[in-house]
Design a protein around this motif. Structure first.
Motif, PDB file in Angstrom:
ATOM      1  N   ALA A 141       0.951  -1.143   0.021  1.00 19.24           N
ATOM      2  CA  ALA A 141       0.097  -0.026  -0.079  1.00 19.24           C
ATOM      3  C   ALA A 141       0.759   1.250  -0.110  1.00 19.24           C
ATOM      4  O   ALA A 141       2.088   1.158   0.305  1.00 19.24           O
ATOM      5  N   CYS A 142       0.269   2.318  -0.278  1.00 16.90           N
ATOM      6  CA  CYS A 142       1.058   3.617  -0.306  1.00 16.90           C
ATOM      7  C   CYS A 142       0.657   4.190   1.070  1.00 16.90           C
ATOM      8  O   CYS A 142      -0.354   4.430   1.334  1.00 16.90           O
ATOM      9  N   PRO A 143       2.013   4.634   1.712  1.00 14.08           N
ATOM     10  CA  PRO A 143       1.660   5.287   2.980  1.00 14.08           C
ATOM     11  C   PRO A 143       1.147   6.606   2.857  1.00 14.08           C
ATOM     12  O   PRO A 143       0.380   6.939   3.980  1.00 14.08           O
ATOM     13  N   THR A 144       1.404   7.302   1.859  1.00 16.90           N
ATOM     14  CA  THR A 144       0.399   8.519   1.601  1.00 16.90           C
ATOM     15  C   THR A 144      -1.069   8.508   1.310  1.00 16.90           C
ATOM     16  O   THR A 144      -1.787   9.288   2.014  1.00 16.90           O
ATOM     17  N   CYS A 145      -1.137   7.652   0.722  1.00 16.38           N
ATOM     18  CA  CYS A 145      -2.807   7.239   0.454  1.00 16.38           C
ATOM     19  C   CYS A 145      -3.304   6.918   1.897  1.00 16.38           C
ATOM     20  O   CYS A 145      -4.388   7.375   2.215  1.00 16.38           O
ATOM     21  N   ILE A 146      -2.733   6.035   2.708  1.00 21.47           N
ATOM     22  CA  ILE A 146      -3.386   5.509   3.653  1.00 21.47           C
ATOM     23  C   ILE A 146      -3.313   6.532   4.837  1.00 21.47           C
ATOM     24  O   ILE A 146      -4.294   6.829   5.485  1.00 21.47           O
ATOM     25  N   SER A 166       5.085   1.777  -7.611  1.00 20.28           N
ATOM     26  CA  SER A 166       5.056   3.347  -6.914  1.00 20.28           C
ATOM     27  C   SER A 166       3.515   3.483  -6.928  1.00 20.28           C
ATOM     28  O   SER A 166       2.919   2.765  -7.752  1.00 20.28           O
ATOM     29  N   CYS A 167       3.214   4.741  -6.171  1.00 23.63           N
ATOM     30  CA  CYS A 167       1.689   4.800  -6.513  1.00 23.63           C
ATOM     31  C   CYS A 167       1.616   5.829  -7.322  1.00 23.63           C
ATOM     32  O   CYS A 167       2.544   6.860  -7.212  1.00 23.63           O
ATOM     33  N   PRO A 168       0.897   5.887  -8.451  1.00 28.36           N
ATOM     34  CA  PRO A 168       0.801   6.681  -9.285  1.00 28.36           C
ATOM     35  C   PRO A 168       0.114   8.166  -8.924  1.00 28.36           C
ATOM     36  O   PRO A 168       0.172   8.958  -9.498  1.00 28.36           O
ATOM     37  N   ARG A 169      -0.552   8.037  -7.541  1.00 31.77           N
ATOM     38  CA  ARG A 169      -0.964   9.351  -7.314  1.00 31.77           C
ATOM     39  C   ARG A 169       0.054   9.959  -6.472  1.00 31.77           C
ATOM     40  O   ARG A 169      -0.130  11.367  -6.513  1.00 31.77           O
ATOM     41  N   HIS A 170       0.896   9.442  -5.588  1.00 35.24           N
ATOM     42  CA  HIS A 170       1.829  10.282  -4.828  1.00 35.24           C
ATOM     43  C   HIS A 170       3.087  10.117  -5.387  1.00 35.24           C
ATOM     44  O   HIS A 170       3.993  10.767  -4.746  1.00 35.24           O
ATOM     45  N   GLY A 171       3.757   8.995  -6.041  1.00 34.14           N
ATOM     46  CA  GLY A 171       4.932   8.890  -6.736  1.00 34.14           C
ATOM     47  C   GLY A 171       5.757   8.305  -5.442  1.00 34.14           C
ATOM     48  O   GLY A 171       7.091   8.264  -5.709  1.00 34.14           O
TER      49      GLY A 171
HETATM   50 ZN    ZN Z   1      -0.565   7.088  -2.646  1.00 31.70          ZN
END
Ligand code: ZN
Length: 400
Positions: A141-146, A166-171
């Motif tokens: 999971a993406c730590p920034t999304c969470i 990587s997370c495409p939303r936050h990189g």
């Molecule tokens: Zn993210």
């Protein structure tokens, strides 16, 4: 006869969320476990999440389950199908079942050539085999999304595959987790500070995200279909798994790519095995190297002698009109007499696309994806296409 009752709580799925993740969140909202939700709360139908013969929620959910979930949540079953791997056949992979046919690997991985020429790539024996699906699903999971202000809940389908880093939303890198409930997550290393991914990794993962979301990937030379993108990416990974002995005159290209991420050639892989069977640590290295290779082709650091290498190079330069060079008479006459009618061009293009889609299911699928990105989503797109007689395309046939 009354229709089956909706579950009291059914939060919407987040973008790209896996079916299992969404259902786990619904179960938690009702203070149930996932297995309890699906065993006792679907009317006469039951689904055993522990039964390995069912194919699993995220691989190929049974039609009966999707119908029951549609009744309980109000979410369209076609949308739910898209939250599984099966909903992404044939773009992401050719077949859900591992194939014993030696040609399956060849068909997927050897149609394209980027870093090496065809004769520099050794024969591989990989069967049974299927593309991208690891032995066990990854949990990332993406730590920034969470933890960020958006607090995007759940785990995405793509994060279960060794396809992106990587997370495409936050990189930032996706981090390994034991599991999640909503935005509560247990990280494998106990904490997860967001680690920014290098630009090359972000660019590669953004293209894979585009492929899954809209079905088209923008490359410097031209746009390519999602199916081609995933096969080319898998090709580059296979090429990076090639030994210096086989790569012959282009071994130095492979060395340069691996050196750029401070790894030995093949990322330390000693005995070749198909990417899908490797440990995640080596899969990560190969994905990092693939991202680096693409960036190095694009910035001219390395040359890509394979037949598809030019797709990563800009289109050939066409000199702009300086306004002084005389134009051919016919061209200049038309420009003065007939200003371009852009709406007519749009209508003509659309009619052309419909003609192509009526004759070719692949073109029909592209049209479907284009229309379904607009208002009304997939259901509306299917209705529009059916109204104009287009019914033969993959997303219509894949629906359970
Ligand atoms: Zn993210």
């Amino acid at each position: 006869m009354t229709s089956p009752a909706r579950w009291p709580l059914h939060p919407p799925p987040s973008a790209g969320e896996a079916l299992s993740s969404w259902l786990t969140r619904i179960a938690a909202a009702h203070r149930l476990r996932l297995d309890e939700l699906l065993a006792d709360n679907l009317g006469t139908y039951t689904f055993d999440v522990f039964d390995r013969t069912t194919g699993g929620l995220d691989i190929t959910p049974p039609r009966e389950l999707l119908v029951a979930l549609e009744q309980r949540t109000g979410r369209d079953r076609h949308e739910l199908w898209g939250m599984s791997i099966a909903g992404n056949v044939p773009w992401l992979l050719d077949d859900l079942e591992p194939s014993d046919d030696e040609e399956a690997f060849h068909t997927y991985v050897r149609q394209h050539h980027v870093l090496l020429t065809a004769r520099e790539r050794p024969a591989r024996l990989a069967s049974p085999w299927r593309a991208w699906l690891p032995r066990e699903p990854l949990r990332r999971a993406c730590p920034t999304c969470i933890a960020g202000p958006e607090r995007v809940p759940g785990l995405t389908l793509v994060s279960q595959l060794p396809l992106t880093l990587s997370c495409p939303r936050h990189g930032c890198y996706l981090e390994s987790a034991y599991g999640s409930l909503d935005t509560n997550i247990i990280w494998v290393d106990g904490h997860a500070e967001p680690r920014p991914a290098p630009p090359a990794v972000r660019a590669m993962d953004q293209r894979s995200a585009d492929a899954l979301r809209v079905g088209i990937v923008r490359l410097p030379r031209r746009d390519v279909h999602a199916g081609i993108w995933f096969r080319m990416l898998r090709t580059i990974i296979d090429e990076l798994s090639t030994s210096a002995t086989h790569a012959r005159t282009h071994a130095h290209t492979l060395r340069e790519v691996w050196a750029s991420i401070e790894q030995p050639i093949r990322g330390g892989l000693s005995v070749w095995r198909s990417f899908e069977l490797l440990d995640w640590s080596i899969q990560q290295r190969l994905l990092e190297a693939a991202a680096a290779a693409i960036a190095m082709i694009e910035d001219g650091t390395i040359r890509a002698p394979g037949t598809d290498g030019a797709l990563f190079l800009p289109a050939p330069h066409r000199p702009a009109d300086d306004g002084r060079t005389p134009r051919p008479i016919a061209d200049s006459t038309r420009t003065q007499a007939e200003p371009i009618d852009y709406w007519k061009a749009v209508v003509d293009s659309f009619n052309e696309v419909v003609s192509l889609a009526l004759a070719d299911p692949a073109q029909a699928e592209l049209l479907y994806r284009f229309v379904s990105s607009g208002p009304g989503g997939p259901n509306n797109a299917r209705r529009i296409l059916a109204d104009i007689g287009i019914t033969e395309y993959a997303s219509s046939q894949n629906i359970p």
